[in-house]
Write a protein that holds these residues in place. Sequence first.
Motif, short mmCIF file in Angstrom:
data_model
loop_
_atom_site.label_atom_id
_atom_site.label_comp_id
_atom_site.label_asym_id
_atom_site.label_seq_id
_atom_site.Cartn_x
_atom_site.Cartn_y
_atom_site.Cartn_z
N SER A 13 0.87 -1.19 0.00
CA SER A 13 0.00 0.00 0.00
C SER A 13 0.90 1.23 0.00
CB SER A 13 -1.02 -0.03 1.14
OG SER A 13 -0.44 0.00 2.42
N ASP A 14 0.89 2.03 1.07
CA ASP A 14 1.66 3.28 1.02
C ASP A 14 2.91 3.26 1.90
OD1 ASP A 14 0.25 3.23 3.37
OD2 ASP A 14 -0.45 5.31 3.25
N LEU A 34 4.97 -10.01 14.63
CA LEU A 34 4.98 -8.94 13.62
C LEU A 34 3.82 -9.13 12.65
CD1 LEU A 34 6.38 -6.56 12.13
CD2 LEU A 34 7.75 -8.28 10.92
N GLY A 35 2.99 -8.11 12.55
CA GLY A 35 1.84 -8.19 11.65
C GLY A 35 1.84 -7.07 10.63
N PHE A 36 1.30 -7.38 9.46
CA PHE A 36 1.18 -6.37 8.40
C PHE A 36 -0.28 -6.02 8.22
CE2 PHE A 36 5.03 -8.82 7.68
CZ PHE A 36 5.95 -7.80 7.64
N ALA A 37 -0.54 -4.76 7.97
CA ALA A 37 -1.92 -4.28 7.85
C ALA A 37 -1.97 -3.22 6.76
CB ALA A 37 -2.41 -3.72 9.19
N ASP A 38 -1.74 -3.66 5.54
CA ASP A 38 -1.80 -2.69 4.44
C ASP A 38 -3.23 -2.22 4.23
OD1 ASP A 38 0.73 -1.91 3.24
OD2 ASP A 38 1.08 -4.06 3.10
N ASP A 52 -3.85 4.59 -5.43
CA ASP A 52 -2.47 4.09 -5.40
C ASP A 52 -1.90 3.90 -4.00
OD1 ASP A 52 -2.20 6.73 -4.80
OD2 ASP A 52 -0.86 7.24 -6.46
N TRP A 53 -2.53 4.53 -2.99
CA TRP A 53 -2.03 4.38 -1.61
C TRP A 53 -2.56 3.12 -0.93
CZ3 TRP A 53 -6.29 4.25 1.41
CH2 TRP A 53 -7.42 4.95 0.96
N ALA A 54 -3.41 2.37 -1.65
CA ALA A 54 -4.01 1.18 -1.05
C ALA A 54 -3.55 -0.08 -1.79
CB ALA A 54 -5.53 1.28 -1.09
N LEU A 55 -3.79 -1.22 -1.14
CA LEU A 55 -3.51 -2.50 -1.78
C LEU A 55 -4.36 -2.61 -3.04
CD1 LEU A 55 -2.36 -5.44 -1.58
CD2 LEU A 55 -4.33 -5.99 -0.15
N GLN A 56 -3.71 -2.91 -4.16
CA GLN A 56 -4.47 -3.07 -5.39
C GLN A 56 -5.36 -4.31 -5.30
OE1 GLN A 56 -4.53 -0.51 -7.81
NE2 GLN A 56 -3.62 0.29 -5.93
N LEU A 57 -6.58 -4.19 -5.78
CA LEU A 57 -7.55 -5.27 -5.56
C LEU A 57 -7.15 -6.55 -6.28
CD1 LEU A 57 -10.83 -3.16 -5.66
CD2 LEU A 57 -9.52 -3.92 -3.66
N TYR A 63 -0.43 -10.51 -1.91
CA TYR A 63 -0.20 -10.03 -0.53
C TYR A 63 -0.25 -11.21 0.44
CZ TYR A 63 -1.25 -7.35 3.78
OH TYR A 63 -1.25 -6.82 5.05
N PHE A 64 -1.33 -11.99 0.37
CA PHE A 64 -1.45 -13.14 1.28
C PHE A 64 -0.31 -14.14 1.05
CE2 PHE A 64 -6.19 -12.21 1.66
CZ PHE A 64 -6.08 -11.78 2.97
N ASP A 65 0.02 -14.39 -0.19
CA ASP A 65 1.09 -15.36 -0.49
C ASP A 65 2.44 -14.88 0.03
OD1 ASP A 65 -0.76 -16.91 -1.72
OD2 ASP A 65 -0.15 -16.46 -3.78
#
Length: 270
Positions: A13-14, A34-38, A52-57, A63-65
């Motif tokens: 994301s950003d 440690l966690g990710f939260a895009d 563009d500041w967000a996870l592309q759909l 992302y999960f992979d």
Amino acid sequence: MKWASYHNHTTFSDGAEAPRDFLAFAEAAGVGHLGFADHYYKASPEATTAPDWALQLDAVEIYFDTIAELKATAPATLEIVTGLEFDWLDHSAAWLAPVAADPRLDYTIGSVHFVGSDSIDLTRTYWEKLSTDEINAVTRRYWKTVCEMVSSQCFDIAGHLDLVKKFDFYPTEDMSDVIAETLDAIADTHMTVELNTAGWRKDCRACYPTEAILRECLRRDIPVTLSSDAHQAHLVAADFDRGADLLARVGYTHIAQFRQRERFLVPLVR
Ligand SMILES: [Zn+2]
Ligand SMILES: [Zn+2]
């Protein structure tokens, strides 16, 4: 106690760096979880693209992979967990709920960055142009929107609860009724609040939420996480000592952690 740090943004994301780049900083800072939260932003059920500041759909699977691969290869001392920071938009529960229920997520953060169509945390200019009455109205509607996000029961953690103060503009009207209504909803739906240290780095120079609101959370037995909202890997545990000191002063003895949507409480000791 090793820290849990759940609110981190990467190049998905950003954020400035890839998930893998957080590992060395996390280990050096004493992070054990440690966690990710895009950012996950979907404007409507039909939307196929994101800003563009967000996870592309169309990048959600990657992302999960990517995080699953990190989980499998990270050192034994560092557990990797998967999250997303969902942008709550009016009436968005219908199309966010199925994504938030993805079994690959260990936790979800629900955040309000938009009041109606107004982005309230993007520019100071937005706030400078508002009259006193408008600041009152936007602030009140912000809290109402947070309350709706909470009531949707889609998410585990309420992100930066009082983000509306970011640029240091405050209402002249008392908001304690709508704040209390929101906190009651958080307690009723068994959500968690994060002490988000990013506010200390913004114009408001105060963590999210304020100490007074944290005290109201504790009074309602609402658990808390510590997060830094890092958009750069070196900030993965920024001001965590200061945050933990504040939580201890407020009276918190435990901190919440998540794994596969289960919340568990860990003693707040260092
Ligand atoms: Zn946010
Ligand atoms: Zn964030």
